[in-house]
Design an enzyme around this catalytic site. Structure first.
Site, PDB file in Angstrom:
ATOM      1  N   LYS A   1       0.886  -1.221   0.223  1.00 32.73           N
ATOM      2  CA  LYS A   1       0.102  -0.002  -0.052  1.00 32.73           C
ATOM      3  C   LYS A   1       0.837   1.365   0.132  1.00 32.73           C
ATOM      4  O   LYS A   1       1.531   1.648   1.112  1.00 32.73           O
ATOM      5  CB  LYS A   1      -0.917   0.047   1.150  1.00 32.73           C
ATOM      6  CG  LYS A   1      -1.918   1.131   0.945  1.00 32.73           C
ATOM      7  CD  LYS A   1      -2.674   1.300   2.529  1.00 32.73           C
ATOM      8  CE  LYS A   1      -1.682   2.565   3.381  1.00 32.73           C
ATOM      9  NZ  LYS A   1      -1.710   3.876   2.746  1.00 32.73           N
TER      10      LYS A   1
ATOM     11  N   THR B   1       6.373   6.868  13.935  1.00 30.25           N
ATOM     12  CA  THR B   1       6.670   5.954  15.043  1.00 30.25           C
ATOM     13  C   THR B   1       5.253   5.806  15.770  1.00 30.25           C
ATOM     14  O   THR B   1       4.996   4.712  16.096  1.00 30.25           O
ATOM     15  CB  THR B   1       7.606   7.006  16.154  1.00 30.25           C
ATOM     16  OG1 THR B   1       8.790   7.098  15.434  1.00 30.25           O
ATOM     17  CG2 THR B   1       7.706   6.133  17.488  1.00 30.25           C
TER      18      THR B   1
ATOM     19  N   GLY C   1       3.769   3.147  13.811  1.00 27.87           N
ATOM     20  CA  GLY C   1       4.663   1.926  14.126  1.00 27.87           C
ATOM     21  C   GLY C   1       4.387   1.226  15.534  1.00 27.87           C
ATOM     22  O   GLY C   1       4.337   0.229  15.490  1.00 27.87           O
TER      23      GLY C   1
ATOM     24  N   GLU D   1      10.522   0.624   9.992  1.00 30.11           N
ATOM     25  CA  GLU D   1      11.538   1.691   9.720  1.00 30.11           C
ATOM     26  C   GLU D   1      10.661   3.190  10.192  1.00 30.11           C
ATOM     27  O   GLU D   1       9.862   3.457   9.419  1.00 30.11           O
ATOM     28  CB  GLU D   1      11.892   1.822   8.475  1.00 30.11           C
ATOM     29  CG  GLU D   1      13.377   2.373   8.196  1.00 30.11           C
ATOM     30  CD  GLU D   1      13.419   3.813   7.874  1.00 30.11           C
ATOM     31  OE1 GLU D   1      13.044   4.422   8.655  1.00 30.11           O
ATOM     32  OE2 GLU D   1      12.911   3.995   6.818  1.00 30.11           O
TER      33      GLU D   1
ATOM     34  N   CYS E   1      13.523  10.377   6.986  1.00 30.82           N
ATOM     35  CA  CYS E   1      13.726  10.011   8.242  1.00 30.82           C
ATOM     36  C   CYS E   1      14.982  10.036   8.848  1.00 30.82           C
ATOM     37  O   CYS E   1      15.217  10.168  10.134  1.00 30.82           O
ATOM     38  CB  CYS E   1      12.984   8.581   8.283  1.00 30.82           C
ATOM     39  SG  CYS E   1      13.860   7.672   7.041  1.00 30.82           S
TER      40      CYS E   1
ATOM     41  N   GLU F   1      10.678  14.919  15.980  1.00 33.95           N
ATOM     42  CA  GLU F   1      10.962  14.817  14.563  1.00 33.95           C
ATOM     43  C   GLU F   1       9.839  15.887  14.032  1.00 33.95           C
ATOM     44  O   GLU F   1       8.581  15.972  14.345  1.00 33.95           O
ATOM     45  CB  GLU F   1      10.513  13.401  14.108  1.00 33.95           C
ATOM     46  CG  GLU F   1      10.765  13.441  12.636  1.00 33.95           C
ATOM     47  CD  GLU F   1      10.521  12.004  12.122  1.00 33.95           C
ATOM     48  OE1 GLU F   1       9.384  11.291  12.241  1.00 33.95           O
ATOM     49  OE2 GLU F   1      11.559  11.624  11.298  1.00 33.95           O
TER      50      GLU F   1
END
Ligand code: NAI
Ligand code: MG
Length: 488
Positions: free
Chosen positions: A193, A247, A250, A267, A301, A398
């Site tokens: 996807k 994250t 994730g 990742e 990233c 981030e």
């Protein structure tokens, strides 16, 4: 101490004529369907979403949105294809992968333009980095397909089965290649996807995959947003999830797959330290700082988003960096002179602007060169934050935009401590004349990738991945095969 002369080092007096890349040669359909079982098929629930051009927020095309029913269809197709695909010899599998690589090369120019249109990245980057690297990943893993017994001697590697792959919007075609190439080489079948803001090159890749003659159902590419991603993650007949993205998502996937048979690689984000010692080649380092944070609008990233400069050269480096930033061209991604293109989406622009406000409110000193931003669309000037400390949010979180924080240090141990003081552990850069310093730091920095006297360099033969909240598992190189095999 270096003396800082009070004049611009980079004379920003050059003017450039417009140098737009032509769009005559590209083919974009009005509507894209789901690629399931070797066919382009309509979504079961009939839903479509718009993919837009971030330079003006206008629609480029309609894209089919996969519901959980479509996900199920794709997984079933992949499961059916697994038996014969995994039974093929590595040499035969390799031929298909080589063919995909060559077809990407043939259509590289078209892919580059569409990547820039859909995602906003400068054509120079999509043309010279994203697309060639994507082809190279297929070439590289095609080479491994018949050599798996050498990659894992005496271990009899076997494919896992059906793998679900979810990719982000910052390197759309490249991330698709990172995911698809090793999975095919090892004999798995795929449901992939792309991200909802940048589905076009993955769907173009589906056309190439179709053209390659690969057996139906081996690769299925279906678009959609978070819900579609979650349906892939939660599908019971998937053997592995490979995810690149935030994250937050994730962590959700880690929870959703815990206690199941599903294997997982993540990742995730990063907050890379870029460390400049006083014995570094300063001009090269300044160029490296620019490349580390302003490459792909900072939507990277592994961006070098935290700069650490040794105190004795800090004034000089900052002065040169500011001068260099004045020369950066922000604007039309399709112009070959553009350095910083459009921010990928309105949502991402809001996130970046929120962090810039936070930085100012936290009391740090902001620097943005005067640059004309286009009126419409999503744009952000390159931004520096000086006078920041470890506890500032803009140093810890981030931002995923063209925003750099600058700190100074005196000793090696101080900078190691500061560089590692982050929840992330993806990348770092070290600039010094001394090889011994480089080796010392590469051992001490908690980062999956450490660049020495360069930054943001990628190669299919080199493993990539993080520690801590940057995720786990490696992509690229021999290491990138491992997450797709089991041993009996
Ligand atoms: P995201 O993590 O939501 O998107 C990445 C991919 O995950 C997309 O394909 C998305 O559709 C999918 N997704 C979203 N929710 C999901 C779910 N519940 N289950 C399965 N798949 C799901 O990233 P987003 O919101 O676009 O960006 C937010 C922040 O994430 C950025 O500001 C940046 O800091 C970070 N990010 C990091 C990336 C990286 O390369 N490490 C890439 C993209 C974003
Ligand atoms: Mg788009």
């Amino acid at each position: 101490m270096h003396k800082v002369k009070n004049k611009d080092v980079f004379k920003a007096s050059w003017t450039y004529d417009k140098a737009p890349e032509s769009t005559d040669h590209i083919q974009i359909k009005k509507q894209y369907e789901l690629f399931i079982d070797g066919k382009f098929t309509k979504p079961i629930k009939g839903k479509y979403f718009d993919t837009i051009n971030p330079t003006d927020n206008k629609k480029i095309a309609s894209v089919a949105e996969a519901s959980d029913k479509d996900v199920d269809k794709a997984v079933k197709a992949a499961r059916k294809a697994f038996k014969s695909w995994s039974a093929l010899t590595g040499k035969e599998r390799g031929k298909y992968i080589f063919r995909i690589a060559r077809l990407i090369q043939e259509r590289a120019r078209e892919f580059a333009v569409i990547e820039s249109l859909d995602g906003g990245k400068p054509i120079r980057e999509s043309r010279d980095i994203d697309i060639p690297l994507a082809a190279n990943h297929f070439f590289y893993y095609a080479g491994w397909a018949d050599k798996l017994t050498y990659a894992f001697p005496n271990r009899n590697p076997k494919p896992l089965g059906v793998v679900g792959q979810i990719i982000p919007w910052n390197f759309p075609l490249l991330m698709a290649s990172w995911k698809i190439a090793p999975a095919l080489a090892t004999g798995n079948t795929i449901v992939l996807k792309p991200a909802e803001t940048t589905p076009l090159t993955a769907l173009k890749l589906a056309e190439i995959i179709h053209e390659s003659g690969i057996p139906k159902g081996v690769v299925n590419i279906i678009a959609g947003a978070g819900e579609t991603g979650a349906a892939i993650v939660n599908h019971p007949d998937i053997d592995k999830i490979a995810f690149t993205g935030s994250t937050g998502v994730g962590k959700y996937i880690l929870n959703a797959t815990a206690g199941t048979h599903k294997k997982l690689t993540l990742e995730l984000g990063g907050k890379g330290a870029n460390i400049i010692f006083d014995d570094a080649a300063i001009d090269q380092a300044v160029e490296g700082i620019v490349n580390a944070i302003f490459f792909n609008q900072g939507h990277v990233c592994c961006a070098g988003s935290r700069l650490f400069v040794q105190e004795s050269v800090a004034d000089l480096v900052i002065k040169k960096l500011k001068d260099r930033m004045k020369t950066l061209i922000v604007g039309d991604p399709l112009d070959k002179n553009t350095d910083i293109g459009a921010i990928n989406s309105k949502k991402q622009l809001q996130t970046i602007e929120k962090y810039i406000k936070i930085g100012v409110n936290e009391g740090s000193e902001i620097y943005q060169p005067k640059c004309k931003l286009p009126k419409h669309g999503n744009w952000c000037a390159p931004t520096l934050f000086l006078n920041v400390s470890q506890s500032h949010r803009i140093v810890q979180e981030e931002i995923f935009g063209p925003v750099l924080t600058v700190q100074t240090f005196r000793t090696i141990s101080e900078v190691i401590e500061k560089a590692n003081n982050t929840p992330y552990g993806l990348s770092a850069g070290v600039w010094t004349d001394k090889g011994s310093k480089i080796f010392h730091l590469t051992q001490k920095l908690d980062a999956g990738i450490v660049w020495a006297n360069t930054f943001n360099k990628f190669d299919p033969t080199s493993p990539f991945g993080g520690y801590k909240e940057s995720g786990f598992g490696r992509e690229g190189g021999l290491h990138g095969l491992k997450p797709y095999v089991k041993f009996e």
